[in-house]
Design a protein around this motif. Structure first.
Motif, PDB file in Angstrom:
ATOM      1  N   ALA A   1       0.823  -1.219   0.000  1.00 43.39           N
ATOM      2  CA  ALA A   1       0.000   0.000   0.000  1.00 43.39           C
ATOM      3  C   ALA A   1       0.851   1.262   0.000  1.00 43.39           C
ATOM      4  N   ARG A   2       2.043   1.183   0.602  1.00 41.84           N
ATOM      5  CA  ARG A   2       2.918   2.359   0.654  1.00 41.84           C
ATOM      6  C   ARG A   2       3.370   2.791  -0.740  1.00 41.84           C
ATOM      7  N   LYS A   3       3.282   1.903  -1.704  1.00 44.93           N
ATOM      8  CA  LYS A   3       3.722   2.204  -3.067  1.00 44.93           C
ATOM      9  C   LYS A   3       2.608   2.818  -3.921  1.00 44.93           C
ATOM     10  N   PHE A   4       1.397   2.883  -3.371  1.00 45.82           N
ATOM     11  CA  PHE A   4       0.260   3.435  -4.107  1.00 45.82           C
ATOM     12  C   PHE A   4      -0.321   4.616  -3.339  1.00 45.82           C
ATOM     13  N   SER A   5      -0.791   5.604  -4.053  1.00 45.27           N
ATOM     14  CA  SER A   5      -1.527   6.699  -3.421  1.00 45.27           C
ATOM     15  C   SER A   5      -2.975   6.252  -3.239  1.00 45.27           C
ATOM     16  N   GLN A   6      -3.681   6.883  -2.309  1.00 41.31           N
ATOM     17  CA  GLN A   6      -5.082   6.536  -2.087  1.00 41.31           C
ATOM     18  C   GLN A   6      -5.912   6.813  -3.345  1.00 41.31           C
ATOM     19  N   ARG A   7      -5.617   7.920  -4.005  1.00 44.44           N
ATOM     20  CA  ARG A   7      -6.352   8.259  -5.228  1.00 44.44           C
ATOM     21  C   ARG A   7      -6.143   7.185  -6.297  1.00 44.44           C
ATOM     22  N   ARG A   8      -4.887   6.700  -6.416  1.00 44.57           N
ATOM     23  CA  ARG A   8      -4.593   5.682  -7.425  1.00 44.57           C
ATOM     24  C   ARG A   8      -5.330   4.379  -7.111  1.00 44.57           C
ATOM     25  N   LEU A   9      -5.378   3.996  -5.850  1.00 44.96           N
ATOM     26  CA  LEU A   9      -6.077   2.775  -5.464  1.00 44.96           C
ATOM     27  C   LEU A   9      -7.574   2.882  -5.766  1.00 44.96           C
ATOM     28  N   ALA A  10      -8.157   4.033  -5.458  1.00 42.49           N
ATOM     29  CA  ALA A  10      -9.580   4.237  -5.743  1.00 42.49           C
ATOM     30  C   ALA A  10      -9.852   4.170  -7.240  1.00 42.49           C
ATOM     31  N   THR A  11      -8.944   4.740  -8.034  1.00 43.08           N
ATOM     32  CA  THR A  11      -9.092   4.704  -9.495  1.00 43.08           C
ATOM     33  C   THR A  11      -9.006   3.275 -10.020  1.00 43.08           C
ATOM     34  N   LEU A  12      -8.063   2.512  -9.503  1.00 47.38           N
ATOM     35  CA  LEU A  12      -7.902   1.125  -9.928  1.00 47.38           C
ATOM     36  C   LEU A  12      -9.146   0.294  -9.594  1.00 47.38           C
ATOM     37  N   LEU A  13      -9.707   0.505  -8.428  1.00 46.26           N
ATOM     38  CA  LEU A  13     -10.919  -0.228  -8.047  1.00 46.26           C
ATOM     39  C   LEU A  13     -12.078   0.115  -8.976  1.00 46.26           C
ATOM     40  N   SER A  14     -12.183   1.388  -9.362  1.00 46.24           N
ATOM     41  CA  SER A  14     -13.232   1.807 -10.295  1.00 46.24           C
ATOM     42  C   SER A  14     -13.020   1.151 -11.661  1.00 46.24           C
ATOM     43  N   GLU A  15     -11.766   1.116 -12.117  1.00 43.34           N
ATOM     44  CA  GLU A  15     -11.468   0.503 -13.413  1.00 43.34           C
ATOM     45  C   GLU A  15     -11.739  -1.000 -13.392  1.00 43.34           C
ATOM     46  N   LEU A  16     -11.425  -1.641 -12.281  1.00 44.15           N
ATOM     47  CA  LEU A  16     -11.689  -3.077 -12.158  1.00 44.15           C
ATOM     48  C   LEU A  16     -13.183  -3.370 -12.135  1.00 44.15           C
ATOM     49  N   ALA A  17     -13.968  -2.486 -11.526  1.00 42.25           N
ATOM     50  CA  ALA A  17     -15.423  -2.663 -11.515  1.00 42.25           C
ATOM     51  C   ALA A  17     -15.976  -2.582 -12.937  1.00 42.25           C
ATOM     52  N   ASP A  18     -15.472  -1.618 -13.714  1.00 41.44           N
ATOM     53  CA  ASP A  18     -15.910  -1.491 -15.113  1.00 41.44           C
ATOM     54  C   ASP A  18     -15.487  -2.718 -15.926  1.00 41.44           C
ATOM     55  N   LEU A  19     -14.269  -3.203 -15.673  1.00 42.38           N
ATOM     56  CA  LEU A  19     -13.774  -4.371 -16.400  1.00 42.38           C
ATOM     57  C   LEU A  19     -14.582  -5.614 -16.041  1.00 42.38           C
ATOM     58  N   ASP A  20     -14.927  -5.755 -14.773  1.00 41.66           N
ATOM     59  CA  ASP A  20     -15.723  -6.897 -14.326  1.00 41.66           C
ATOM     60  C   ASP A  20     -17.053  -6.948 -15.078  1.00 41.66           C
ATOM     61  N   TYR A  21     -17.709  -5.795 -15.193  1.00 44.74           N
ATOM     62  CA  TYR A  21     -18.984  -5.733 -15.914  1.00 44.74           C
ATOM     63  C   TYR A  21     -18.785  -6.075 -17.385  1.00 44.74           C
ATOM     64  N   ALA A  22     -17.728  -5.531 -17.996  1.00 49.16           N
ATOM     65  CA  ALA A  22     -17.475  -5.776 -19.414  1.00 49.16           C
ATOM     66  C   ALA A  22     -17.178  -7.249 -19.681  1.00 49.16           C
ATOM     67  N   MET A  23     -16.436  -7.891 -18.780  1.00 45.96           N
ATOM     68  CA  MET A  23     -16.092  -9.297 -18.943  1.00 45.96           C
ATOM     69  C   MET A  23     -17.316 -10.195 -18.785  1.00 45.96           C
ATOM     70  N   LYS A  24     -18.126  -9.900 -17.780  1.00 37.26           N
ATOM     71  CA  LYS A  24     -19.292 -10.744 -17.509  1.00 37.26           C
ATOM     72  C   LYS A  24     -20.419 -10.534 -18.514  1.00 37.26           C
ATOM     73  N   SER A  25     -20.465  -9.356 -19.140  1.00 37.79           N
ATOM     74  CA  SER A  25     -21.508  -9.086 -20.145  1.00 37.79           C
ATOM     75  C   SER A  25     -21.064  -9.477 -21.556  1.00 37.79           C
ATOM     76  N   GLY A  26     -19.823  -9.946 -21.685  1.00 42.43           N
ATOM     77  CA  GLY A  26     -19.335 -10.396 -22.973  1.00 42.43           C
ATOM     78  C   GLY A  26     -18.848  -9.285 -23.883  1.00 42.43           C
ATOM     79  N   ARG A  27     -18.729  -8.074 -23.367  1.00 38.42           N
ATOM     80  CA  ARG A  27     -18.278  -6.952 -24.189  1.00 38.42           C
ATOM     81  C   ARG A  27     -16.785  -7.016 -24.468  1.00 38.42           C
TER      82      ARG A  27
END
Length: 343
Positions: free
Chosen positions: A297-323
């Motif tokens: 965690a010391r290697k990531f900023s809080q903003r970067r971690l929040a951004t990554l989680l948002s991107e992973l949520a979008d990717l999860d939806y895209a993968m499960k919907s077949g997009r």
């Protein structure tokens, strides 16, 4: 009392007539029960000297009746009771009626030839119950919580020494990184490495790397480390290896989400002054996992971690919907994340 004190008293021959052992470290709890068995009942007497119950199926009246019955053909008796009803906050089964006051009366005057052990696989006892308050007033409650990171490492070193082998701290650290914190798995892998080392031998770092496979969750730990260090090529190679092992990309994504989320939690709690032990309890992680997660965690900023989680949520939806193709979608995420770094 804690587990260390309980083992120490058991080794000194001081055994309580009633125990309520609880906690989430099942390996240590089982080891304590094994030591009790070795102390109280000879191997040839175990069929007669050990009785097992479960409060989900057996009323406490029947358990107390057994406790009040003198041992038959053996000098002492050990009664083991799995419980999530009497001492924890588990819901009682409508099929089983319990009278806690009967047990409370027995605990006030237990039979000397019987040792009664309640095994409660919960982090805490239910302090609201009179039965819990009563048992905690004595010396029979034993807490089996996960070992701290340094304690876990020392336990591995001691286990190797006990088998006539030597193991250095860096070797134990690598073993923890590969296996994780499950003491059952760690014990099995340590015994395997000791067998490979031979009598009087040393467990080496090379042996750990060649003989101990990296668990999936530990590979995800490693994956996030490579991303944080901008070692994109290493991260992609590790990802390909996981695919060769038939790991499902959606499962890997879920593990990445959990790890980045835990990193964000640790970062936030650390800024609020929480100790590693408090963070472990708050997040529900093993203390060793908190240590490793904190280092990442010391290697990531809080903003970067929040951004990554948002991107992973979008990717999860895209993968499960077949997009997007599952394998390709996660690979592109790793490439993009590695190139952008942790800031």
């Amino acid at each position: 009392m804690d587990a260390k004190q309980a083992f120490r008293e058991l080794k000194q021959g001081r055994i309580a007539p009633v125990y309520v052992i609880f906690g989430t470290e099942s390996y240590l709890m089982n080891e304590f029960v094994e030591r009790l068995q070795e102390s109280l009942v000879q191997p040839e007497h175990r069929d007669m000297g050990i009785v097992r119950f479960d409060t989900a199926e057996t009323p406490v009246d029947q358990i107390v009746d057994e406790a009040e019955t003198l041992p038959f053909l053996v000098p002492s008796k050990l009664i083991l009771v799995r419980d999530s009803v009497l001492f924890a906050s588990g819901k009682e089964s409508s099929r089983v009626e319990h009278r806690p006051e009967r047990l409370q009366a027995y605990m006030a005057q237990p039979l000397e030839s019987t040792v009664l052990v309640f095994m409660v696989p919960h982090e805490k006892l239910d302090e609201r119950k009179k039965l819990v308050k009563s048992v905690k007033s004595g010396d029979g409650t034993v807490s089996f919580s996960p070992l701290h990171a340094d304690e876990l490492q020392q336990w591995l070193l001691k286990r190797a020494t006990g088998q006539g082998r030597s193991m250095g701290a860096p070797v134990a650290e690598e073993l923890l990184r590969r296996v994780g914190t499950d003491m059952h798995a760690l014990a099995a892998e340590t015994d395997k490495l000791c067998l490979h080392a031979g009598a009087g031998g040393a467990v080496t770092l090379d042996a750990v790397k060649s003989l101990v496979p990296m668990a999936t969750e530990q590979n995800v730990f490693k994956l996030t480390e490579e991303l944080a260090a901008l070692r994109t090529e290493a991260a992609i190679t590790l990802y390909y290896d996981l695919l060769k092992q038939r790991e499902e990309p959606i499962k890997l994504l879920a593990l990445l989400v959990r790890q980045f989320r835990n990193m964000l939690y640790v970062k936030e709690l650390s800024s609020q002054g929480y100790s590693p032990q408090q963070m472990a309890s708050q997040i529900g992680l093993h203390p060793y996992a908190v240590k490793i997660t904190g280092e990442q965690a010391r290697k990531f900023s809080q903003r970067r971690l929040a951004t990554l989680l948002s991107e992973l949520a979008d990717l999860d939806y895209a993968m499960k919907s077949g997009r997007v193709d599952k394998s390709l979608g996660l690979e592109l995420f790793l490439l993009k994340t590695g190139s952008r770094g942790a800031s």
